[in-house]
Design an enzyme around this catalytic site. Structure first.
Site, PDB file in Angstrom:
ATOM      1  N   THR A 128     -60.110  56.956  69.292  1.00  0.00           N
ATOM      2  CA  THR A 128     -60.813  55.698  70.268  1.00  0.00           C
ATOM      3  C   THR A 128     -59.614  55.149  71.154  1.00  0.00           C
ATOM      4  O   THR A 128     -58.372  55.238  70.484  1.00  0.00           O
ATOM      5  CB  THR A 128     -61.687  54.119  69.157  1.00  0.00           C
ATOM      6  N   ASP A 129     -60.061  54.492  72.128  1.00  0.00           N
ATOM      7  CA  ASP A 129     -58.693  54.183  72.623  1.00  0.00           C
ATOM      8  C   ASP A 129     -58.309  52.780  72.333  1.00  0.00           C
ATOM      9  O   ASP A 129     -57.717  52.143  71.746  1.00  0.00           O
ATOM     10  CB  ASP A 129     -59.507  53.437  74.143  1.00  0.00           C
ATOM     11  N   GLU A 130     -59.000  52.173  70.768  1.00  0.00           N
ATOM     12  CA  GLU A 130     -58.428  51.513  70.267  1.00  0.00           C
ATOM     13  C   GLU A 130     -56.952  51.643  69.019  1.00  0.00           C
ATOM     14  O   GLU A 130     -56.214  50.556  68.538  1.00  0.00           O
ATOM     15  CB  GLU A 130     -59.463  50.492  68.929  1.00  0.00           C
ATOM     16  N   TYR A 155     -59.717  49.347  61.065  1.00  0.00           N
ATOM     17  CA  TYR A 155     -60.546  50.712  61.848  1.00  0.00           C
ATOM     18  C   TYR A 155     -59.193  51.266  62.729  1.00  0.00           C
ATOM     19  O   TYR A 155     -59.214  52.418  62.357  1.00  0.00           O
ATOM     20  CB  TYR A 155     -61.658  49.546  62.449  1.00  0.00           C
ATOM     21  N   LYS A 159     -58.239  54.924  62.611  1.00  0.00           N
ATOM     22  CA  LYS A 159     -58.458  55.957  63.477  1.00  0.00           C
ATOM     23  C   LYS A 159     -56.934  56.602  63.807  1.00  0.00           C
ATOM     24  O   LYS A 159     -56.837  58.029  64.002  1.00  0.00           O
ATOM     25  CB  LYS A 159     -58.575  55.636  64.245  1.00  0.00           C
TER      26      LYS A 159
HETATM   27  P1  NAD Z   1     -71.609  55.182  63.588  1.00  0.00           P
HETATM   28  O1  NAD Z   1     -71.038  54.067  62.376  1.00  0.00           O
HETATM   29  O2  NAD Z   1     -72.928  55.106  64.208  1.00  0.00           O
HETATM   30  O3  NAD Z   1     -71.881  56.522  62.712  1.00  0.00           O
HETATM   31  C1  NAD Z   1     -70.489  56.956  61.792  1.00  0.00           C
HETATM   32  C2  NAD Z   1     -70.904  57.820  60.937  1.00  0.00           C
HETATM   33  O4  NAD Z   1     -70.891  58.304  60.224  1.00  0.00           O
HETATM   34  C3  NAD Z   1     -72.272  57.895  60.077  1.00  0.00           C
HETATM   35  O5  NAD Z   1     -73.732  58.440  60.328  1.00  0.00           O
HETATM   36  C4  NAD Z   1     -72.711  57.529  58.270  1.00  0.00           C
HETATM   37  O6  NAD Z   1     -73.551  57.799  57.940  1.00  0.00           O
HETATM   38  C5  NAD Z   1     -71.375  59.026  58.911  1.00  0.00           C
HETATM   39  N1  NAD Z   1     -69.979  59.046  57.772  1.00  0.00           N
HETATM   40  C6  NAD Z   1     -69.379  58.046  57.158  1.00  0.00           C
HETATM   41  N2  NAD Z   1     -69.582  57.884  56.203  1.00  0.00           N
HETATM   42  C7  NAD Z   1     -68.915  59.721  56.085  1.00  0.00           C
HETATM   43  C8  NAD Z   1     -68.365  60.504  54.741  1.00  0.00           C
HETATM   44  N3  NAD Z   1     -67.682  59.747  54.000  1.00  0.00           N
HETATM   45  N4  NAD Z   1     -69.110  61.708  55.420  1.00  0.00           N
HETATM   46  C9  NAD Z   1     -70.048  62.299  56.236  1.00  0.00           C
HETATM   47  N5  NAD Z   1     -71.096  61.281  57.291  1.00  0.00           N
HETATM   48  C10 NAD Z   1     -70.027  59.901  56.939  1.00  0.00           C
HETATM   49  O7  NAD Z   1     -70.754  55.470  64.504  1.00  0.00           O
HETATM   50  P2  NAD Z   1     -70.008  55.664  66.331  1.00  0.00           P
HETATM   51  O8  NAD Z   1     -69.985  54.565  66.492  1.00  0.00           O
HETATM   52  O9  NAD Z   1     -71.447  56.434  66.124  1.00  0.00           O
HETATM   53  O10 NAD Z   1     -68.795  56.517  66.536  1.00  0.00           O
HETATM   54  C11 NAD Z   1     -68.487  58.356  66.157  1.00  0.00           C
HETATM   55  C12 NAD Z   1     -67.262  58.187  65.928  1.00  0.00           C
HETATM   56  O11 NAD Z   1     -66.752  57.945  67.344  1.00  0.00           O
HETATM   57  C13 NAD Z   1     -66.235  57.917  64.806  1.00  0.00           C
HETATM   58  O12 NAD Z   1     -65.261  58.312  64.461  1.00  0.00           O
HETATM   59  C14 NAD Z   1     -65.681  56.331  65.766  1.00  0.00           C
HETATM   60  O13 NAD Z   1     -64.089  56.106  65.307  1.00  0.00           O
HETATM   61  C15 NAD Z   1     -65.759  57.639  67.934  1.00  0.00           C
HETATM   62  N6  NAD Z   1     -65.652  55.557  68.475  1.00  0.00           N
HETATM   63  C16 NAD Z   1     -66.938  55.227  68.590  1.00  0.00           C
HETATM   64  C17 NAD Z   1     -67.222  54.263  69.440  1.00  0.00           C
HETATM   65  C18 NAD Z   1     -67.855  53.310  69.867  1.00  0.00           C
HETATM   66  O14 NAD Z   1     -68.148  52.910  70.671  1.00  0.00           O
HETATM   67  N7  NAD Z   1     -69.165  53.809  68.869  1.00  0.00           N
HETATM   68  C19 NAD Z   1     -65.835  54.097  70.984  1.00  0.00           C
HETATM   69  C20 NAD Z   1     -65.143  55.438  70.635  1.00  0.00           C
HETATM   70  C21 NAD Z   1     -64.304  55.931  69.059  1.00  0.00           C
HETATM   71  O1  DAU Z   2     -63.407  50.458  71.846  1.00  0.00           O
HETATM   72  C1  DAU Z   2     -63.916  51.683  71.194  1.00  0.00           C
HETATM   73  C2  DAU Z   2     -64.444  50.890  69.595  1.00  0.00           C
HETATM   74  O2  DAU Z   2     -65.604  49.388  70.527  1.00  0.00           O
HETATM   75  C3  DAU Z   2     -64.754  52.062  68.928  1.00  0.00           C
HETATM   76  O3  DAU Z   2     -63.881  52.367  68.282  1.00  0.00           O
HETATM   77  C4  DAU Z   2     -65.611  51.261  67.564  1.00  0.00           C
HETATM   78  O4  DAU Z   2     -65.539  52.332  66.775  1.00  0.00           O
HETATM   79  C5  DAU Z   2     -66.862  50.825  68.207  1.00  0.00           C
HETATM   80  O5  DAU Z   2     -67.342  49.624  67.032  1.00  0.00           O
HETATM   81  C6  DAU Z   2     -66.309  49.343  69.196  1.00  0.00           C
HETATM   82  O6  DAU Z   2     -65.458  48.198  68.729  1.00  0.00           O
HETATM   83  P1  DAU Z   2     -65.306  47.228  69.675  1.00  0.00           P
HETATM   84  O7  DAU Z   2     -64.812  45.782  68.309  1.00  0.00           O
HETATM   85  O8  DAU Z   2     -64.730  46.729  70.980  1.00  0.00           O
HETATM   86  O9  DAU Z   2     -67.081  46.377  69.644  1.00  0.00           O
HETATM   87  P2  DAU Z   2     -68.022  45.634  69.055  1.00  0.00           P
HETATM   88  O10 DAU Z   2     -69.355  46.220  69.717  1.00  0.00           O
HETATM   89  O11 DAU Z   2     -67.642  44.932  67.669  1.00  0.00           O
HETATM   90  O12 DAU Z   2     -67.540  44.473  69.754  1.00  0.00           O
HETATM   91  C7  DAU Z   2     -67.493  44.404  71.510  1.00  0.00           C
HETATM   92  C8  DAU Z   2     -66.962  43.011  71.555  1.00  0.00           C
HETATM   93  O13 DAU Z   2     -67.574  41.804  71.617  1.00  0.00           O
HETATM   94  C9  DAU Z   2     -65.132  42.526  71.516  1.00  0.00           C
HETATM   95  O14 DAU Z   2     -64.951  41.455  71.637  1.00  0.00           O
HETATM   96  C10 DAU Z   2     -66.347  41.730  69.690  1.00  0.00           C
HETATM   97  C11 DAU Z   2     -67.620  41.449  70.697  1.00  0.00           C
HETATM   98  N1  DAU Z   2     -68.119  40.400  69.553  1.00  0.00           N
HETATM   99  C12 DAU Z   2     -68.876  41.797  69.158  1.00  0.00           C
HETATM  100  C13 DAU Z   2     -69.909  41.208  68.123  1.00  0.00           C
HETATM  101  C14 DAU Z   2     -70.512  42.303  67.233  1.00  0.00           C
HETATM  102  C15 DAU Z   2     -68.936  39.795  69.468  1.00  0.00           C
HETATM  103  O15 DAU Z   2     -67.710  38.271  70.339  1.00  0.00           O
HETATM  104  N2  DAU Z   2     -70.220  38.835  68.913  1.00  0.00           N
HETATM  105  C16 DAU Z   2     -70.173  39.756  68.074  1.00  0.00           C
HETATM  106  O16 DAU Z   2     -71.401  39.772  66.955  1.00  0.00           O
END
Ligand code: NAD
Ligand code: DAU
Length: 339
Positions: A128-130, A155, A159
């Site tokens: 992730t970019d985080e 988190y 990562k």
């Molecule tokens: P998500 O939370 O929707 O899904 C995570 C999945 O992992 C789930 O199906 C869960 O059951 C499975 N899981 C959790 N613990 C496990 C374990 N111990 N063994 C096997 N499976 C397990 O996550 P997402 O949003 O789809 O993110 C997927 C990946 O992409 C993550 O690694 C996250 O850090 C990365 N990522 C997400 C975003 C985003 O915007 N969602 C952005 C950048 C990177």
């Molecule tokens: O940048 C990549 C990341 O993006 C991933 O690595 C993470 O897995 C993914 O969850 C996401 O993280 P964020 O924290 O940016 O996403 P989230 O949707 O939780 O929040 C987006 C923005 O909105 C953040 O600035 C917090 C704000 N927010 C979020 C929620 C859930 C609110 O203002 N209200 C809310 O209820």
């Protein structure tokens, strides 16, 4: 095209789930193995349409279960690992960091050990970019692959730790790896705890939208299918050992995102409720994706086309997100997989 075995971890989650669908349909000649623990974030109902496909297999398992994971790798001899499985929600990491350390760090190390022991063509670690921390509001600053790691939440720290382990397995053991670091994804099957699906579902239910702080924090939004295409490219063409940033050049403040959803659905901005800010809330993320573009990747969605498609998907799939919110989806796999 030669037959390949691809292990996708976390393929019942949001991005992994979209990636499984994308790969099963695009590469009928590849066998796609979806390994997932089915935590609260894992949902198999999204794979109903492919569950009987000959090139799709589901394995319920925990990536941190060393013995079972090594056995699985020895039995199946995967060609590629695409590693999504993680605890992914920043707010949950603030209240319960321990599970993030366990799954994201230990789980990744177990998979790396298994891949090293048995051998793979490539291990793709989805990060992730985080991990880069936050940018200020100067629109000319971006995260590049050279930006130092400065994670701010439990988190992102977990990562970043897993990224460093992946790097170390490349440098020390020569394990063929890539790391991808992408910005905020959105699109179908996004779990309604995250900003965009939470806002859509709450607007449709006429519930208040909790906006943290002043709503001016900025995220760079990437449609999940553009992310899937990026990983496909890195898997096949990425130079071993390299990191690739994936971003959509779609920066929006949280308030802009929420207002866009409200106006598209024809509701009132009175639904917005400013609430206490997230602890350690990162100000801004923005990606410079030049390196990946030079490899041949280009996003196909703008934020406007992507958010319109996503809102429509949530309108068309109310049954899916209602069962997720109510927790009823768990009955589906409890019956099927006998947990
Ligand atoms: P998500 O939370 O929707 O899904 C995570 C999945 O992992 C789930 O199906 C869960 O059951 C499975 N899981 C959790 N613990 C496990 C374990 N111990 N063994 C096997 N499976 C397990 O996550 P997402 O949003 O789809 O993110 C997927 C990946 O992409 C993550 O690694 C996250 O850090 C990365 N990522 C997400 C975003 C985003 O915007 N969602 C952005 C950048 C990177
Ligand atoms: O940048 C990549 C990341 O993006 C991933 O690595 C993470 O897995 C993914 O969850 C996401 O993280 P964020 O924290 O940016 O996403 P989230 O949707 O939780 O929040 C987006 C923005 O909105 C953040 O600035 C917090 C704000 N927010 C979020 C929620 C859930 C609110 O203002 N209200 C809310 O209820």
């Amino acid at each position: 095209m030669t037959k390949k075995k691809i292990l996708v971890t976390g393929g019942a989650g949001f991005i992994g789930g979209n990636f499984v669908q994308y790969m099963v349909k695009k590469y009928p000649n590849y066998d796609i193995y979806n390994l997932d623990l089915l935590t609260y974030a894992g949902d198999l109902t999204k794979h109903r349409d492919i569950e009987t496909n000959e090139n799709y297999y589901f394995i319920k398992g925990d990536i941190s279960d060393r013995e079972k994971i090594i056995q699985l790798f020895e039995k199946e001899k995967f060609d590629y690992v695409v590693h999504f499985a993680a605890e992914s929600h920043v707010d949950r990491s603030i209240t319960n960091p321990g599970i993030f350390v366990h799954t994201n760090i230990i789980g990744t190390q177990v998979l790396l050990d298994a891949a090293k022991q048995v051998g793979v063509i490539k291990f793709i670690h989805v990060s992730t970019d985080e991990v880069y921390g936050e940018l200020d509001f100067d629109p000319n600053t971006f995260f590049t692959e050279e930006t130092p790691l400065q994670p701010n939440s439990p988190y992102s720290a977990s990562k970043a730790s897993s990224d460093l382990l992946v790097r170390a397995y490349y440098e020390t053991y020569g394990l063929p790896v890539n790391i991808t670091r992408c910005s905020n994804n959105y699109g179908p099957y996004h779990f309604p705890e995250k900003l965009i699906p939470l806002t859509i579902s709450r607007v449709l239910n006429e519930q208040k939208i909790p906006v943290y702080g002043d709503g001016k924090n900025i995220r760079d939004w990437l449609h999940v299918l553009d992310h899937c295409a990026a990983i496909d490219l890195v898997m096949h063409e990425g130079i071993k050992g390299e990191i690739y940033n994936v971003g959509g050049h779609n920066e929006r403040t949280n308030l802009e995102v929420v207002k866009t959803i409200i106006s598209t659905l024809g509701k009132s901005e009175d639904l917005i409720e400013f609430v206490t800010d997230r602890l350690g809330h990162d100000k801004r993320y923005a990606i410079d994706p030049t390196k990946l573009e030079n490899l041949g990747w280009k996003p196909t969605y703008t934020f406007e086309t992507g958010i319109a498609q996503t809102i429509q998907w949530y309108l068309d799939n109310k049954e899916w997100w209602e069962q997720i919110i109510s927790g009823e989806y768990r009955n589906y796999f409890e019956n099927q997989y006998n947990i």
